[in-house]
Design an enzyme around this catalytic site. Structure first.
Site, PDB file in Angstrom:
ATOM      1  N   GLY A 207      -0.255  -6.954 -10.173  1.00 34.94           N
ATOM      2  CA  GLY A 207      -0.186  -6.342  -8.854  1.00 34.94           C
ATOM      3  C   GLY A 207       0.918  -5.306  -8.721  1.00 34.94           C
ATOM      4  CG  HIS A 208       1.539  -3.603  -4.804  1.00 35.65           C
ATOM      5  ND1 HIS A 208       0.642  -3.338  -3.793  1.00 35.65           N
ATOM      6  CD2 HIS A 208       2.251  -4.678  -4.382  1.00 35.65           C
ATOM      7  CE1 HIS A 208       0.807  -4.195  -2.812  1.00 35.65           C
ATOM      8  NE2 HIS A 208       1.789  -5.016  -3.141  1.00 35.65           N
ATOM      9  CG  ASN A 209       5.856  -2.902  -5.355  1.00 38.08           C
ATOM     10  OD1 ASN A 209       5.551  -1.751  -5.659  1.00 38.08           O
ATOM     11  ND2 ASN A 209       5.853  -3.335  -4.106  1.00 38.08           N
TER      12      ASN A 209
END
Length: 310
Positions: free
Chosen positions: A235-237
């Site tokens: 996922g993002h980050n």
């Protein structure tokens, strides 16, 4: 039986292998006939003339197997102990599996041509030397690819993305699409625009059909020597530190941190903003909904501590 590789049959003298190993940092000793040669690799159940194989420890060397080895010509065994089998040669090393696959990588691996397929769409100019990009890939204009990286067919790299040297990305991977981020107004979800990218270190491998989201406000980061299996979601980050292994079907939700040398087993789930410690293990089909400390093996749903290394 001769193993046919791309480019025709191979015939590799023992002497050539031994010369290569002299420059290898793993200490090895050779016992046997230095005039032999190999044509293929094999496991212990599929031996034939002129093959190389490896043994993990003595418990796998039965009397029957030893007798079978003697029936073939030029068997070369990589093992952690000296073989006392007449007519069978061996390379003795503390790291038999590593040395065995080092030999395979050196002598049997068919290197990709350092080329960009004319069926690929490559919008960036920042492609290092000796890079291979396969057919039907899409590489965006804000992508940088380091030396000796291999990108297999049907890979999409969309957003700002920096990829280090000596990486390998397998078919169907998608890197840099927006993550799943929404905010609610009057109960209606609206997409959060993702403004950052993906930063991938050196010697990273990303499996087939794996998705790595671009960062929302900070980059999604995979550091050196990270290995991602097929069909994973990052996922993002997310930050994945050095030497981590992420196995098939694993989901790492946004802003999670996976610290050095962690191991995420098949179908594990790491919830958003969770930290998995150094040398920690999250077990098969387990969900980490709380932070996992350094050296801990966690298993279950929710994942609970089973043991601590050291």
């Amino acid at each position: 039986m001769t193993e046919f590789m791309a480019g025709g049959p191979v015939k590799i003298p023992f002497q050539e292998i031994l010369a290569y190993l002299e420059s290898n940092p793993n200490k090895t000793d050779f016992k046997g006939n230095p005039g032999g040669y190999i044509c293929s690799m094999a496991n212990l159940q599929e031996l034939s003339d002129h093959t190389i194989c490896w043994i993990k420890d003595k418990k796998y060397l039965s009397d029957g197997l030893a007798k079978e080895m003697q029936s073939y010509r030029d068997i070369l065994v990589v093992c952690p102990f000296a073989l006392e089998i007449e007519g069978v040669s061996c390379i003795v090393t503390e790291y038999p599996k590593g040395v065995f696959f080092d030999i395979l990588n050196r002598f049997f691996d068919t290197r990709f041509a350092h080329s960009i397929s004319d069926q690929a769409t490559v919008l960036t100019q920042r492609v290092g030397p000796n890079v291979h990009i396969g057919a039907n890939c899409y590489i965006g204009k804000d992508v940088e690819i380091g030396d000796n990286t291999i990108i297999h067919p049907n890979v999409s790299i969309i957003s700002p993305c920096k990829i280090g040297h000596d990486c390998e990305i397998f078919p169907g991977a998608v890197i840099g699409a927006d993550g799943f981020g929404y905010f609610l107004e009057d109960g209606v979800p609206y997409r959060e625009k993702h403004f950052r990218g993906v930063v991938i270190g050196n010697y990273v491998e990303i499996g087939a059909n794996t998705c790595i989201d671009r960062g929302l406000l900070t980059n999604t980061t995979l550091r050196d020597h990270v290995k991602i299996d097929n069909l994973c979601h990052i996922g993002h980050n997310v930050t994945i530190e050095e030497n981590c292994m992420v196995i098939a079907g694993t989901v790492i939700c946004g802003s999670a941190v996976i610290k050095k040398n962690a191991y995420l087993a098949p179908a594990s789930v790491i919830l958003n903003q969770i930290s998995v410690g150094q040398h920690a293990v999250v077990g098969v089909n387990s969900a980490a909904i709380m932070n996992v400390k350094d050296g801990v093996t966690a298993f279950g749903t929710p994942a609970r501590r089973l043991s601590s290394k050291g």
